[in-house]
Design a protein around this motif. Sequence first.
Motif, mmCIF file in Angstrom:
data_model
loop_
_atom_site.group_PDB
_atom_site.id
_atom_site.type_symbol
_atom_site.label_atom_id
_atom_site.label_comp_id
_atom_site.label_asym_id
_atom_site.label_seq_id
_atom_site.Cartn_x
_atom_site.Cartn_y
_atom_site.Cartn_z
ATOM 1 N N MET A 17 0.824 -1.209 0.000
ATOM 2 C CA MET A 17 0.000 0.000 0.000
ATOM 3 C C MET A 17 0.860 1.261 0.000
ATOM 4 N N GLY A 18 1.890 1.310 0.854
ATOM 5 C CA GLY A 18 2.755 2.487 0.898
ATOM 6 C C GLY A 18 3.365 2.769 -0.468
ATOM 7 N N THR A 19 3.775 1.720 -1.147
ATOM 8 C CA THR A 19 4.373 1.886 -2.483
ATOM 9 C C THR A 19 3.346 2.469 -3.456
ATOM 10 N N ALA A 34 10.840 8.974 0.976
ATOM 11 C CA ALA A 34 10.278 7.714 1.466
ATOM 12 C C ALA A 34 11.261 7.010 2.388
ATOM 13 N N TRP A 35 10.688 6.282 3.354
ATOM 14 C CA TRP A 35 11.515 5.464 4.248
ATOM 15 C C TRP A 35 10.828 4.127 4.434
ATOM 16 N N ASN A 36 11.632 3.070 4.481
ATOM 17 C CA ASN A 36 11.097 1.744 4.815
ATOM 18 C C ASN A 36 12.111 0.999 5.658
ATOM 19 N N ARG A 37 11.591 0.186 6.605
ATOM 20 C CA ARG A 37 12.496 -0.569 7.491
ATOM 21 C C ARG A 37 13.463 -1.430 6.677
ATOM 22 N N THR A 38 12.917 -2.158 5.710
ATOM 23 C CA THR A 38 13.770 -2.959 4.831
ATOM 24 C C THR A 38 14.138 -2.084 3.633
ATOM 25 N N SER A 40 15.828 -2.320 0.968
ATOM 26 C CA SER A 40 15.785 -2.773 -0.436
ATOM 27 C C SER A 40 14.410 -2.544 -1.067
ATOM 28 N N ARG A 41 13.362 -2.461 -0.235
ATOM 29 C CA ARG A 41 12.012 -2.267 -0.773
ATOM 30 C C ARG A 41 11.810 -0.854 -1.321
ATOM 31 N N ALA A 42 12.779 0.038 -1.074
ATOM 32 C CA ALA A 42 12.647 1.418 -1.557
ATOM 33 C C ALA A 42 13.205 1.585 -2.969
ATOM 34 N N ALA A 68 2.070 7.917 7.292
ATOM 35 C CA ALA A 68 2.531 6.603 7.740
ATOM 36 C C ALA A 68 1.574 5.546 7.212
ATOM 37 N N CYS A 69 2.118 4.523 6.567
ATOM 38 C CA CYS A 69 1.285 3.397 6.125
ATOM 39 C C CYS A 69 2.062 2.119 6.414
ATOM 40 N N LEU A 70 1.919 1.661 7.645
ATOM 41 C CA LEU A 70 2.667 0.493 8.118
ATOM 42 C C LEU A 70 1.685 -0.626 8.446
ATOM 43 N N LEU A 71 2.213 -1.738 8.913
ATOM 44 C CA LEU A 71 1.372 -2.921 9.106
ATOM 45 C C LEU A 71 0.228 -2.674 10.100
ATOM 46 N N ASP A 72 0.573 -2.160 11.285
ATOM 47 C CA ASP A 72 -0.424 -1.923 12.330
ATOM 48 C C ASP A 72 0.066 -0.782 13.235
ATOM 49 N N ASP A 74 1.046 -0.805 16.283
ATOM 50 C CA ASP A 74 2.263 -1.127 17.046
ATOM 51 C C ASP A 74 3.498 -0.801 16.202
ATOM 52 N N SER A 75 3.435 -1.131 14.921
ATOM 53 C CA SER A 75 4.611 -0.844 14.079
ATOM 54 C C SER A 75 4.771 0.667 13.863
ATOM 55 N N VAL A 76 3.660 1.411 13.866
ATOM 56 C CA VAL A 76 3.778 2.873 13.747
ATOM 57 C C VAL A 76 4.514 3.422 14.971
ATOM 58 N N LEU A 95 -2.325 6.318 7.819
ATOM 59 C CA LEU A 95 -3.235 5.527 6.977
ATOM 60 C C LEU A 95 -3.118 4.032 7.267
ATOM 61 N N THR A 96 -2.618 3.727 8.448
ATOM 62 C CA THR A 96 -2.468 2.336 8.867
ATOM 63 C C THR A 96 -3.791 1.825 9.420
ATOM 64 N N ASN A 97 -4.126 0.576 9.114
ATOM 65 C CA ASN A 97 -5.390 0.027 9.610
ATOM 66 C C ASN A 97 -5.341 -0.191 11.122
ATOM 67 N N MET A 123 -10.093 2.653 1.720
ATOM 68 C CA MET A 123 -11.086 1.732 1.181
ATOM 69 C C MET A 123 -10.712 1.380 -0.262
ATOM 70 N N ALA A 124 -9.630 0.659 -0.393
ATOM 71 C CA ALA A 124 -9.136 0.271 -1.720
ATOM 72 C C ALA A 124 -8.028 -0.748 -1.526
ATOM 73 N N VAL A 125 -7.754 -1.517 -2.567
ATOM 74 C CA VAL A 125 -6.550 -2.353 -2.580
ATOM 75 C C VAL A 125 -5.512 -1.589 -3.406
ATOM 76 N N PRO A 126 -4.225 -1.930 -3.257
ATOM 77 C CA PRO A 126 -3.188 -1.095 -3.873
ATOM 78 C C PRO A 126 -3.384 -0.762 -5.365
HETATM 79 P P1 NDP Z 1 2.557 -4.913 3.712
HETATM 80 O O1 NDP Z 1 2.568 -6.160 4.537
HETATM 81 O O2 NDP Z 1 2.758 -5.024 2.236
HETATM 82 O O3 NDP Z 1 3.636 -3.899 4.277
HETATM 83 C C1 NDP Z 1 3.801 -3.702 5.659
HETATM 84 C C2 NDP Z 1 4.687 -2.500 5.868
HETATM 85 O O4 NDP Z 1 4.840 -2.312 7.278
HETATM 86 C C3 NDP Z 1 6.096 -2.677 5.301
HETATM 87 O O5 NDP Z 1 6.586 -1.423 4.921
HETATM 88 C C4 NDP Z 1 6.849 -3.218 6.521
HETATM 89 O O6 NDP Z 1 8.237 -2.978 6.455
HETATM 90 C C5 NDP Z 1 6.225 -2.353 7.592
HETATM 91 N N1 NDP Z 1 6.413 -2.890 8.928
HETATM 92 C C6 NDP Z 1 5.763 -3.944 9.488
HETATM 93 N N2 NDP Z 1 6.153 -4.099 10.762
HETATM 94 C C7 NDP Z 1 7.069 -3.131 11.014
HETATM 95 C C8 NDP Z 1 7.819 -2.766 12.148
HETATM 96 N N3 NDP Z 1 7.706 -3.446 13.302
HETATM 97 N N4 NDP Z 1 8.661 -1.722 12.051
HETATM 98 C C9 NDP Z 1 8.773 -1.021 10.892
HETATM 99 N N5 NDP Z 1 8.071 -1.315 9.772
HETATM 100 C C10 NDP Z 1 7.227 -2.361 9.838
HETATM 101 O O7 NDP Z 1 1.173 -4.199 4.036
HETATM 102 P P2 NDP Z 1 0.394 -3.109 3.131
HETATM 103 O O8 NDP Z 1 1.357 -2.106 2.630
HETATM 104 O O9 NDP Z 1 -0.498 -3.812 2.180
HETATM 105 O O10 NDP Z 1 -0.540 -2.459 4.223
HETATM 106 C C11 NDP Z 1 -0.157 -1.303 4.978
HETATM 107 C C12 NDP Z 1 -1.371 -0.816 5.750
HETATM 108 O O11 NDP Z 1 -2.411 -0.494 4.815
HETATM 109 C C13 NDP Z 1 -1.939 -1.884 6.694
HETATM 110 O O12 NDP Z 1 -2.364 -1.282 7.889
HETATM 111 C C14 NDP Z 1 -3.113 -2.432 5.919
HETATM 112 O O13 NDP Z 1 -4.122 -2.972 6.762
HETATM 113 C C15 NDP Z 1 -3.583 -1.179 5.189
HETATM 114 N N6 NDP Z 1 -4.387 -1.502 4.017
HETATM 115 C C16 NDP Z 1 -3.919 -2.409 3.100
HETATM 116 C C17 NDP Z 1 -4.708 -2.770 2.033
HETATM 117 C C18 NDP Z 1 -4.235 -3.775 1.032
HETATM 118 O O14 NDP Z 1 -5.087 -4.275 0.281
HETATM 119 N N7 NDP Z 1 -2.952 -4.062 0.934
HETATM 120 C C19 NDP Z 1 -6.065 -2.219 1.867
HETATM 121 C C20 NDP Z 1 -6.405 -1.187 2.823
HETATM 122 C C21 NDP Z 1 -5.602 -0.891 3.874
HETATM 123 P P3 NDP Z 1 9.229 -4.093 5.837
HETATM 124 O O15 NDP Z 1 9.205 -3.900 4.362
HETATM 125 O O16 NDP Z 1 10.531 -3.755 6.471
HETATM 126 O O17 NDP Z 1 8.694 -5.437 6.278
#
Ligand code: NDP
Length: 291
Positions: A17-19, A34-38, A40-42, A68-72, A74-76, A95-97, A123-126
């Motif tokens: 989603m962030g991408t 842009a910043w990402n923990r991993t 190489s994903r950038a 911010a668009c991270l997993l959850d 806690d990760s934010v 924009l994290t769920n 309300m969309a997929v990537p």
């Molecule tokens: P991904 O699993 O593709 O990506 C997760 C992201 O979170 C990665 O950038 C990952 O970094 C990062 N991350 C996870 N844990 C940590 C941590 N502990 N510390 C730092 N970074 C962390 O998920 P999406 O991009 O698809 O989803 C992102 C958000 O958008 C979620 O909240 C999701 O619910 C929401 N969303 C997603 C949709 C979808 O269809 N994909 C639809 C609507 C909302 P790394 O690359 O280093 O693992």
Amino acid sequence: MSEHGKTPVTVLGLGAMGTALVEALLAAGHPVTAWNRTASRAEGVAAKGATVASTVTEALAANEIVIACLLDYDSVHEVLDPAAAGLAGRQLINLTNGTPGQAREMGAWAEELGADYLDGGIMAVPPMIGTPAAFIFYSGSGGVLGRARMALDTFGGVNYLGADPGLAPLYDLALLSGMYGNFIGVIQAYTLVGSAGVKASEFAPLLRGWMEAMNGFLDRSAEQIDSGDYTNDVVSNIAMQAAAFPNLAKAAAEQGVSAELLAPLQSLMDRRVAAGHGAEDLVGVIEILKK
Ligand code: NDP
């Protein structure tokens, strides 16, 4: 503003989603850091013109508007807590769920650190990001929405719900509740016919037609809920439905498949009928759910 009048934006998180968000911003000419923990994903977004920050502190320092668009949640916190000093004066858009409670907590936390906070529910997929089919619920600071509006418009429709940051996740999760309810029914229907060797793709047109025919429930039940009158316009009362519903589970058992996805509704119906509401519509079970 950049030299082209486009708002520069920082994006934390380059998952699927962030991408997609970064790509939409870049396509519209917004400078993106842009910043990402991993790291190489950038590489993909870097090739498309994003500046890649090597630390969160650097990413926060780059721009006033931070998405911010991270997993959850806690990760934010894991990402932002160690760099929290850099949030002062920032417009944080998360924009994290998550849940309404998590959004309210994060809004208060950000405010204490001197940041303005806007929460969002996507309300969309990537692949939908940047198309008219996508929209995002926002709630929290209207000021942030105003300042970031041009950038946020690149993602899809903007639906602002008010100052309480919990509203965006509330609406988001309510729509997802409706969606998962539908998905449960579809999966169960395919399970049942599949137990007799019927291919899902053969059954799909019948299921689609039936679900479309039953769509009236959505508006009829809304009217009944708002009026508090579940006797109005009843087409199939709950006593009749509660008597027939066990056949769904019995048929599944006969066919050697599970009906566990549907089981909870039986108990709700039975309790509603036992409480003397058998002549009413199914949606009256909402009174039990409301507690
Ligand atoms: P991904 O699993 O593709 O990506 C997760 C992201 O979170 C990665 O950038 C990952 O970094 C990062 N991350 C996870 N844990 C940590 C941590 N502990 N510390 C730092 N970074 C962390 O998920 P999406 O991009 O698809 O989803 C992102 C958000 O958008 C979620 O909240 C999701 O619910 C929401 N969303 C997603 C949709 C979808 O269809 N994909 C639809 C609507 C909302 P790394 O690359 O280093 O693992």
